[in-house]
Design a protein around this motif. Structure first.
Motif, short mmCIF file in Angstrom:
data_model
loop_
_atom_site.label_atom_id
_atom_site.label_comp_id
_atom_site.label_asym_id
_atom_site.label_seq_id
_atom_site.Cartn_x
_atom_site.Cartn_y
_atom_site.Cartn_z
N ARG A 199 0.83 -1.20 0.00
CA ARG A 199 0.00 0.00 0.00
C ARG A 199 0.87 1.26 0.00
O ARG A 199 0.59 2.21 -0.72
CB ARG A 199 -0.93 -0.01 1.22
N THR A 200 1.93 1.24 0.82
CA THR A 200 2.82 2.40 0.87
C THR A 200 3.51 2.62 -0.47
O THR A 200 3.64 3.76 -0.94
CB THR A 200 3.88 2.22 1.98
N GLU A 201 3.93 1.52 -1.10
CA GLU A 201 4.60 1.64 -2.41
C GLU A 201 3.67 2.23 -3.45
O GLU A 201 4.08 3.10 -4.24
CB GLU A 201 5.08 0.24 -2.85
N ARG A 202 2.42 1.80 -3.47
CA ARG A 202 1.47 2.34 -4.44
C ARG A 202 1.24 3.84 -4.19
O ARG A 202 1.21 4.64 -5.14
CB ARG A 202 0.13 1.61 -4.36
N ASN A 203 1.08 4.22 -2.93
CA ASN A 203 0.87 5.63 -2.63
C ASN A 203 2.05 6.48 -3.08
O ASN A 203 1.88 7.55 -3.68
CB ASN A 203 0.65 5.82 -1.12
N PHE A 204 3.26 6.02 -2.78
CA PHE A 204 4.46 6.75 -3.18
C PHE A 204 4.62 6.78 -4.69
O PHE A 204 5.02 7.79 -5.27
CB PHE A 204 5.70 6.13 -2.53
N ARG A 205 4.31 5.67 -5.37
CA ARG A 205 4.48 5.60 -6.82
C ARG A 205 3.61 6.65 -7.52
O ARG A 205 4.10 7.41 -8.37
CB ARG A 205 4.11 4.21 -7.35
N TYR A 206 2.34 6.70 -7.15
CA TYR A 206 1.43 7.63 -7.81
C TYR A 206 1.76 9.07 -7.44
O TYR A 206 1.67 9.98 -8.29
CB TYR A 206 -0.01 7.30 -7.46
N ALA A 207 2.16 9.31 -6.19
CA ALA A 207 2.55 10.65 -5.79
C ALA A 207 3.81 11.10 -6.52
O ALA A 207 3.94 12.25 -6.94
CB ALA A 207 2.77 10.71 -4.28
N ALA A 208 4.77 10.16 -6.70
CA ALA A 208 6.00 10.48 -7.41
C ALA A 208 5.73 10.80 -8.88
O ALA A 208 6.36 11.70 -9.46
CB ALA A 208 6.98 9.31 -7.31
N LEU A 209 4.79 10.10 -9.50
CA LEU A 209 4.43 10.38 -10.89
C LEU A 209 3.82 11.78 -11.01
O LEU A 209 4.10 12.51 -11.98
CB LEU A 209 3.44 9.33 -11.40
#
Length: 275
Positions: free
Chosen positions: A170-180
């Motif tokens: 869940r943390t990885e998905r949140n960071f991935r989309y925020a980074a994009l």
């Protein structure tokens, strides 16, 4: 005991973010928005590498609310400190976090003992003693609004994390989309600029104390009542100031010592079981 230790490690990671942010902006010559960009990108890459190494068998979809609240927190936090003093900013941030999370607990019907309200109040009064400027200057209005938005964002991000079946994913998905999203911002404002100290501070904040710290936070959250999770975070500014004394040469004062006793005493009071 294990839960207490994991929560303590998480609070230290949160406090380290403040020290690294201050280091990256003041000594590392980075703009707050640039620091936030590099912090998010580093965190996303670290989490992606961990997912690749561990190859988890469970699945976890990203949370739109989690991603948006993470962005609101990080951008509000960085931009607010352009016009706010560090102490006042932390006071506004964690005050709003408490209000957000206690309100959510009340709405959800969580039973909150009066002792917990009292402990939270004592701890917050300690923060007010510690962080409010001696002259009582009024904080910048828009800086206060931005930091209040960051507090709501972090409170919501914490609440959403309570339902994560796979915290790391869940943390990885949140960071991935925020980074994009921050890639799109970089196209408009340009890539992060700073010196070597700034880059190292931003990468350490993103990859270690944010990515790993937030994943650990999502792991311990389901085991903590919402109001305890909120009250525990009041220790973060105290730990951050202690880190500033240890690593940035800031002075130990009587005000810090007395306020720390109030904060830690309030948290201890909130953790006590009512008879």
């Amino acid at each position: 005991m294990r839960l207490f230790l994991l929560t303590t490690v998480t609070m230290i990671a949160f406090a380290a973010n403040s020290v690294l942010n201050k280091l990256g902006v003041s000594i590392g010559e980075m703009e707050p928005l640039s620091f936030a960009m590099l912090r998010l990108w580093s965190g996303a890459l670290m989490l992606l590498a961990l997912i690749w190494l561990r190859k988890p068998t469970t699945s976890e979809s990203g949370s739109v609310i989690g991603t948006v609240s993470l962005l609101v927190y990080m951008l509000g936090f960085s931009l607010a400190y352009v016009s706010l003093e560090a102490g006042v900013g932390a006071l506004i941030l964690f005050g709003v976090v408490q209000i957000t999370m206690f309100a959510a607990a009340v709405i959800a019907g969580e039973r909150i003992p009066m002792l917990r309200y009292l402990g939270c109040g004592v701890a917050f009064s300690g923060l007010a003693v510690l962080l409010w400027p001696a002259g009582g200057a009024v904080p910048d209005f828009w800086g206060g609004v931005l930091m209040a938005a960051a507090g709501v964002g972090w409170g919501i991000y914490t609440l959403v994390g309570r339902g994560a079946a796979a915290p790391l994913l869940r943390t990885e998905r949140n960071f991935r989309y925020a980074a994009l999203f921050m890639v799109a911002v970089a196209v408009i404002v340009g890539l992060p600029v700073g010196n070597a100290t700034g880059y190292m501070a931003a990468v350490a904040s993103g990859a270690i104390t944010s990515a790993l710290g937030y994943a650990l936070w999502y792991r311990v959250l389901p085991q903590l009542p919402t109001t305890i999770a909120a009250t525990a975070q009041l220790t973060v500014p105290v730990i951050a100031l202690a880190g500033g004394m240890a690593f940035l040469g800031e002075a130990l004062t009587l005000r810090f010592a007395l306020a720390s006793l109030l904060v830690l005493g309030g948290v201890t009071l909130a953790l006590r079981k009512s008879r």
